[in-house]
Write an enzyme that holds these catalytic residues in place. Structure first.
Site, PDB file in Angstrom:
ATOM      1  N   ASN A 154       0.801  -1.230   0.000  1.00  0.00           N
ATOM      2  CA  ASN A 154       0.000   0.000   0.000  1.00  0.00           C
ATOM      3  C   ASN A 154       0.836   1.283   0.000  1.00  0.00           C
ATOM      4  OD1 ASN A 154       0.821  -0.623   2.566  1.00  0.00           O
ATOM      5  ND2 ASN A 154      -1.105  -0.083   3.547  1.00  0.00           N
ATOM      6  N   GLU A 251       4.744  -4.847  11.802  1.00  0.00           N
ATOM      7  CA  GLU A 251       3.659  -3.877  11.595  1.00  0.00           C
ATOM      8  C   GLU A 251       2.583  -4.592  10.804  1.00  0.00           C
ATOM      9  OE1 GLU A 251       3.420  -1.150  12.987  1.00  0.00           O
ATOM     10  OE2 GLU A 251       5.469  -0.608  13.543  1.00  0.00           O
ATOM     11  N   CYS A 285      -3.504   0.073   6.895  1.00  0.00           N
ATOM     12  CA  CYS A 285      -3.570  -0.877   8.010  1.00  0.00           C
ATOM     13  C   CYS A 285      -4.245  -0.298   9.248  1.00  0.00           C
ATOM     14  CB  CYS A 285      -2.168  -1.311   8.368  1.00  0.00           C
ATOM     15  SG  CYS A 285      -1.100   0.100   8.610  1.00  0.00           S
ATOM     16  N   GLU A 459       7.512   1.763  14.753  1.00  0.00           N
ATOM     17  CA  GLU A 459       8.239   2.482  13.715  1.00  0.00           C
ATOM     18  C   GLU A 459       8.158   3.974  14.027  1.00  0.00           C
ATOM     19  OE1 GLU A 459       6.644   0.631   9.923  1.00  0.00           O
ATOM     20  OE2 GLU A 459       8.719  -0.058   9.936  1.00  0.00           O
TER      21      GLU A 459
END
Ligand code: NDP
Length: 485
Positions: A154, A251, A285, A459
């Site tokens: 994405n 993630e 997400c 992150e």
């Protein structure tokens, strides 16, 4: 004629493009037309070996450079990315199908932010001095070594930079594998890093499917794996990394709650729900796909939402007026259409959308279901498409319990004018990245990541430094050594 999106070669290793046509061809399809615009080849074992051994060899000298020098290179790369934002955004649009209106502000720019931010931090990665009377301990923050980054489809530029920038700032080298669906953008990141002065071999890109990812993750020379992907893939990769006692950042996916109380500003809440469900055609997400709306404003909310969703402009993603693009692939479109059918079958009330758009490419109309209940498939599984589920609730206590009743825990949001309640509700939600009167902001300064099945590690922000470095502690004795015998 070769399409402008066709890269010079499939892989980028040791500072240059490398081709090996023996690898399985991977067609790159432009999602807005279904046309093949490029081909890359999956990495053969020889290419994987070349990338790993190159990165391993380059890492030591890179780690020995001062943080200031490493940081300067990353910040130069950020400047180059910003200068080329338009071209990089066009490539991102070819890679993913996302509209240029989005890619111009959310992809290379976000990648540049990460390079700039971690470039700025690189010189500040110091240890501590711990006095112990005459003796003392000092600590050093050291690189982990060789890191592997594996990306979802994405945000191909952003993911390469969100992983590459902190890894490199800490003195690691990286081999990055983009998703086979979007192989183009990470190559540009590698090229720009070299142009900015990064030594050959510190950031390498190899293409391939899960098999190539598997070969990277299981290699004994690899010290850390950072994956952006689905929960099932995350479980496999985490287990493989555990075998080699490697560090991980995961993630993964989500089914995040967005809670809207009666007293919320209606238009801001609708805007939050739109940003949290329809940006990148829902392929995000952290999306707040379970929108819990308190019963007092439910119908007003739905009416305003349907009206504003009707303003989405579906069309040529290269036209900057287009605000809503296609699904990344035909396969993803079919998965999402399957969920829409499930929603209808299980009795949710369709408010708008609900079908493939009548045009070329893999477009699905932005879709809203109301009267969704907690047990419906569309309320439980991550769809990764433009499908919003609106659920009703009465009380705060009830909605918090229902919001937490999921294996996921990536994000959560709340809209209310009552700030005491906002902080209390966020405090009780099981999620890593949360929002009050907003949704889906992801500045590089803020930690990003999930709890529960949505992942481990963070992150962005200073937190990411902890996940790409380790502390060495050194005891220094000033006097004689006492021993029992
Ligand atoms: P996948 O989990 O299918 O794939 C992610 C990456 O892992 C791909 O590059 C894939 O390769 C690779 N891979 C697959 N199997 C293995 C394996 N056994 N070993 C090593 N690597 C492997 O995710 P998608 O690409 O479909 O992306 C969508 C998912 O990503 C969603 O669930 C979404 O929520 C999540 N995501 C999470 C984000 C976050 O930050 N939390 C951000 C963006 C997305 P290939 O696909 O080429 O076969």
């Amino acid at each position: 004629m070769t399409h402008p999106a066709q890269p010079k070669a499939s892989h980028f290793i040791n500072g240059e493009y490398v081709e090996d046509t023996v690898g399985t061809p991977i067609p790159v399809i432009y999602a807005a037309t279904g046309e093949q615009i490029a081909t890359v080849h999956a990495a053969t074992p020889a290419i994987v070996e070349q990338a790993l051994s190159t990165a391993k060899a380059a890492q030591k000298a890179w780690a020995k450079m001062s943080g200031t020098e490493r940081g300067r290179i990353l910040r130069r790369a950020a400047d180059i990315m910003r200068e080329r934002n338009h071209d990089l955004s066009v490539l991102e649009t070819y890679d993913t199908g996302k509209p240029l209106q989005e890619t111009l502000v959310a992809d290379a720019t976000s990648g540049a932010d990460a390079l700039e931010y971690f470039g700025g931090l690189a010189a500040s990665l110091t240890g501590e001095h711990i006095p112990l009377g005459e003796d003392w301990v000092y600590t050093k923050r050291e690189a982990l070594g060789l890191c592997v980054g594996i990306g979802a489809w994405n945000y191909p530029t952003q993911i390469a930079c969100w992983k590459g920038a902190p890894a490199l700032a800490c003195g690691n080298a990286m081999v990055f594998k983009p998703s086979e669906t979007t192989p183009l953008c990470a190559l540009k990141v590698a090229e720009i890093l070299i142009e900015a002065g990064a030594p050959a071999g510190v950031f390498n890109v190899v293409q391939g499917m899960g098999e190539v990812g598997g070969a990277l993750v299981t290699d004994p020379r690899v010290d850390k794996v950072s994956l952006t992907g689905s929960v099932p893939t995350g479980k496999k990769v985490y287990a493989a990394a555990a075998e080699g006692m490697k560090h991980v950042t995961m993630e993964l996916g989500g089914k995040s709650p967005l809670i809207i109380f009666d007293d919320a500003d209606l238009d801001n809440a609708v805007g939050g729900a739109i940003n949290g469900n329809f940006y990148s055609s829902g392929q995000v997400c952290s999306n707040g796909t379970r929108v819990f709306v308190q019963k007092g404003i439910k119908e007003k909310f739905l009416a305003r939402l349907a009206e504003r969703t009707g303003n989405a402009i579906l069309g040529d993603p290269m036209d900057e007026a287009t605000s809503f693009g296609p699904m990344v692939t035909e396969n993803q479109m079919n998965i999402v259409l399957g969920y829409i059918e499930k929603g209808k079958e299980e009795g949710a009330r369709l408010i708008c959308g609900g079908k493939r758009a009548d045009m070329d490419g893999y477009f699905i109309e932005p879709t809203v279901f109301a009267d969704v209940t907690d047990d419906m498939t569309i309320a439980r599984e991550e769809i990764f498409g433009p499908v919003m589920s609106v659920l009703d609730f009465d009380t705060e206590e009830e909605v918090v319990a229902r919001a937490n009743d999921t294996e996921f825990g990536l994000s959560a949001g709340v809209f209310t004018k009552d700030f005491t309640r906002a902080h209390r509700v966020i405090g009780n939600l099981e999620a890593g990245s949360c929002f009050i009167n907003s949704y889906n902001d992801a500045p590089v300064e803020a930690p990003f990541g999930g709890v529960k099945a949505s992942g481990v590690g963070r992150e962005n922000s200073k937190e990411a430094i902890k996940h790409f470095s380790q502390v060495k502690s050194v005891y220094v004795r000033m006097g004689d050594v006492e021993a029992a015998f």
